[in-house]
Motif scaffolding. Structure first.
Motif, mmCIF file in Angstrom:
data_model
loop_
_atom_site.group_PDB
_atom_site.id
_atom_site.type_symbol
_atom_site.label_atom_id
_atom_site.label_comp_id
_atom_site.label_asym_id
_atom_site.label_seq_id
_atom_site.Cartn_x
_atom_site.Cartn_y
_atom_site.Cartn_z
ATOM 1 N N PRO A 63 0.979 -1.277 0.153
ATOM 2 C CA PRO A 63 -0.136 0.146 0.012
ATOM 3 C C PRO A 63 0.776 1.296 0.030
ATOM 4 C CG PRO A 63 -0.789 -1.495 1.751
ATOM 5 C CD PRO A 63 0.400 -2.196 0.884
ATOM 6 N N ASP A 64 1.923 1.137 0.596
ATOM 7 C CA ASP A 64 2.889 2.638 0.753
ATOM 8 C C ASP A 64 3.945 2.488 -0.401
ATOM 9 O OD1 ASP A 64 1.875 3.982 3.025
ATOM 10 O OD2 ASP A 64 2.516 2.427 4.280
ATOM 11 N N CYS A 65 3.878 1.682 -1.352
ATOM 12 C CA CYS A 65 5.066 1.754 -2.524
ATOM 13 C C CYS A 65 5.313 2.940 -3.222
ATOM 14 C CB CYS A 65 4.865 0.483 -3.428
ATOM 15 S SG CYS A 65 3.521 0.941 -4.776
ATOM 16 N N ALA A 165 7.771 12.531 15.369
ATOM 17 C CA ALA A 165 7.259 12.598 13.717
ATOM 18 C C ALA A 165 7.629 11.020 13.286
ATOM 19 C CB ALA A 165 7.746 13.778 12.833
ATOM 20 N N LEU A 166 7.182 10.845 11.772
ATOM 21 C CA LEU A 166 7.410 9.626 11.412
ATOM 22 C C LEU A 166 8.890 9.342 10.945
ATOM 23 C CD1 LEU A 166 6.645 6.835 10.346
ATOM 24 C CD2 LEU A 166 5.799 8.082 8.291
ATOM 25 N N HIS A 167 9.350 10.064 10.419
ATOM 26 C CA HIS A 167 10.781 10.336 9.735
ATOM 27 C C HIS A 167 11.251 11.896 10.102
ATOM 28 C CE1 HIS A 167 9.107 7.254 6.508
ATOM 29 N NE2 HIS A 167 10.170 6.748 7.433
ATOM 30 N N LEU A 168 12.789 11.583 10.017
ATOM 31 C CA LEU A 168 13.473 12.918 10.115
ATOM 32 C C LEU A 168 12.877 13.870 9.061
ATOM 33 C CD1 LEU A 168 15.623 14.587 11.468
ATOM 34 C CD2 LEU A 168 17.313 13.631 9.734
ATOM 35 N N LYS A 169 12.689 13.571 7.825
ATOM 36 C CA LYS A 169 12.307 14.415 6.846
ATOM 37 C C LYS A 169 10.712 14.724 6.854
ATOM 38 C CE LYS A 169 14.759 12.461 3.407
ATOM 39 N NZ LYS A 169 15.325 12.289 2.037
ATOM 40 N N SER A 170 10.012 14.165 7.804
ATOM 41 C CA SER A 170 8.739 14.715 8.005
ATOM 42 C C SER A 170 8.669 16.072 8.973
ATOM 43 C CB SER A 170 7.920 13.791 8.905
ATOM 44 O OG SER A 170 7.917 12.409 8.727
ATOM 45 N N LEU A 246 -1.624 10.506 4.225
ATOM 46 C CA LEU A 246 -0.758 9.036 4.559
ATOM 47 C C LEU A 246 0.521 9.360 5.207
ATOM 48 C CD1 LEU A 246 -2.124 6.960 1.652
ATOM 49 C CD2 LEU A 246 -2.749 6.543 3.995
ATOM 50 N N GLU A 247 0.717 10.530 5.711
ATOM 51 C CA GLU A 247 1.991 10.883 6.136
ATOM 52 C C GLU A 247 3.090 11.101 5.292
ATOM 53 O OE1 GLU A 247 2.064 8.301 9.672
ATOM 54 O OE2 GLU A 247 2.963 10.073 11.011
ATOM 55 N N GLY A 248 2.766 11.409 4.119
ATOM 56 C CA GLY A 248 3.808 11.524 2.896
ATOM 57 C C GLY A 248 3.922 12.930 2.652
ATOM 58 N N THR A 251 9.186 15.105 -0.619
ATOM 59 C CA THR A 251 10.382 14.302 -0.759
ATOM 60 C C THR A 251 10.238 12.955 -1.122
ATOM 61 O OG1 THR A 251 10.799 13.833 1.245
ATOM 62 C CG2 THR A 251 11.626 15.994 0.626
ATOM 63 N N CYS A 252 9.060 12.146 -0.385
ATOM 64 C CA CYS A 252 8.900 10.893 -0.271
ATOM 65 C C CYS A 252 8.431 10.239 -1.725
ATOM 66 C CB CYS A 252 7.825 10.300 0.691
ATOM 67 S SG CYS A 252 7.418 11.384 1.932
ATOM 68 N N LEU A 253 8.030 10.955 -2.717
ATOM 69 C CA LEU A 253 7.368 10.458 -3.752
ATOM 70 C C LEU A 253 8.497 10.006 -4.997
ATOM 71 C CD1 LEU A 253 4.240 12.653 -3.969
ATOM 72 C CD2 LEU A 253 4.673 10.128 -3.186
#
Ligand SMILES: CN(C)C(=N)NCCC[C@H](N)C(=O)O
Length: 258
Positions: A63-65, A165-170, A246-248, A251-253
């Protein structure tokens, strides 16, 4: 040989609504159709800027690919294939590695292995400094392995706590001049960064550096957009609401190879 402006992306899964949520409220609805349109608009921005796009096939059972940044981190000509810190994402790097080997055969591949976990969203590169978030997804063994890999490439790794946060880059990313920007309520310790500037909005945290004067960011941070424009940057904005749900973030994409 360095690759000029190659972008790795992966389309959103039809099951993206089942993606992981850690630090925000579960979204009431996520539209795959809207996400696909937003993703295509995002990729088109890079195409217009002259990037060559390499598309990793979608994995509907992951789902998060679409958040491909978490599966691989590039350091010059080295691709570090990660070991995602949540079981539902463990399979994602396999197809990403295959796509890199096929499209960029002269890239060296390294891997986070064994008990190490590391999500690419926890890795912030600022010149030769690499900040790595230690939080829910990245563990000490992942950091240890990454440190060995990047030291060999001439980088210096700094492990930093991520608890809000979820990630550093969040919580933080960096402007083209190396200034780290972040939204203070979710930054553990801004004094870790040599140059830090707070931004006024949560979705203003994430910028992708397109060039020395041009950044890409969410259209859901108008005050931060104005702030960066006043600083002389050209700011392109893009709607990514379905991914933010979805917490994106921007950068994540994608993963930029340059
Ligand atoms: C910088 N960020 C935030 C990322 N690189 N990844 C976001 C992944 C979101 C996904 N739902 C998850 O929970 O894994």
């Amino acid at each position: 040989m360095p690759h000029s402006k190659t972008l790795l992306v992966r389309p959103p899964s039809s099951r993206m609504a089942e993606g992981q949520i850690t630090h925000i409220a579960k979204p009431t609805s996520v539209s795959h159709e809207r996400a696909q349109a937003q993703w295509e608009a995002y990729v088109d921005i890079y195409r217009a800027e002259g990037w060559t796009v390499v598309e990793v096939p979608v994995a509907d059972d992951c789902p998060d690919c679409v958040f491909i940044e978490d599966a691989v981190v590039m350091f010059g000509n080295t691709a570090v294939i990660t070991a995602p810190g949540t079981p539902s994402r463990a399979a994602e790097p396999v197809a990403v590695e295959a796509a890199i080997r096929a499209a960029l055969p002269d890239v060296c591949v390294a891997r986070i292995e064994g008990t190490g976990t590391l999500d690419g969203g926890d890795v912030l590169k600022v010149g030769k400094d690499v900040y790595v978030g230690l939080g829910v997804r990245t563990n000490a063994e992942g950091v240890r392995q990454l440190r060995r890999i990047v030291h060999a490439e001439g980088y210096c790794l700094h492990a930093v706590p991520v608890t809000k946060a979820l990630h550093l880059k969040s919580a933080v990313t960096a402007l083209p001049d190396g200034t780290v920007i972040g939204w203070l309520p979710i930054v553990d310790n801004p004094s870790i960064f040599p140059r830090f500037m707070p931004v006024p909005e949560e979705h203003g945290v994430a910028v992708v550096v397109l060039s020395d004067e041009h950044v890409l960011m969410s259209n859901d941070a108008p005050e931060t957009t104005k702030l960066l424009e006043r600083m002389g940057f050209t700011v392109t904005t893009v709607g990514i609401s379905e991914f933010e749900a979805l917490e994106g973030c921007v950068t994540c994409l994608s993963v930029r190879v340059r």
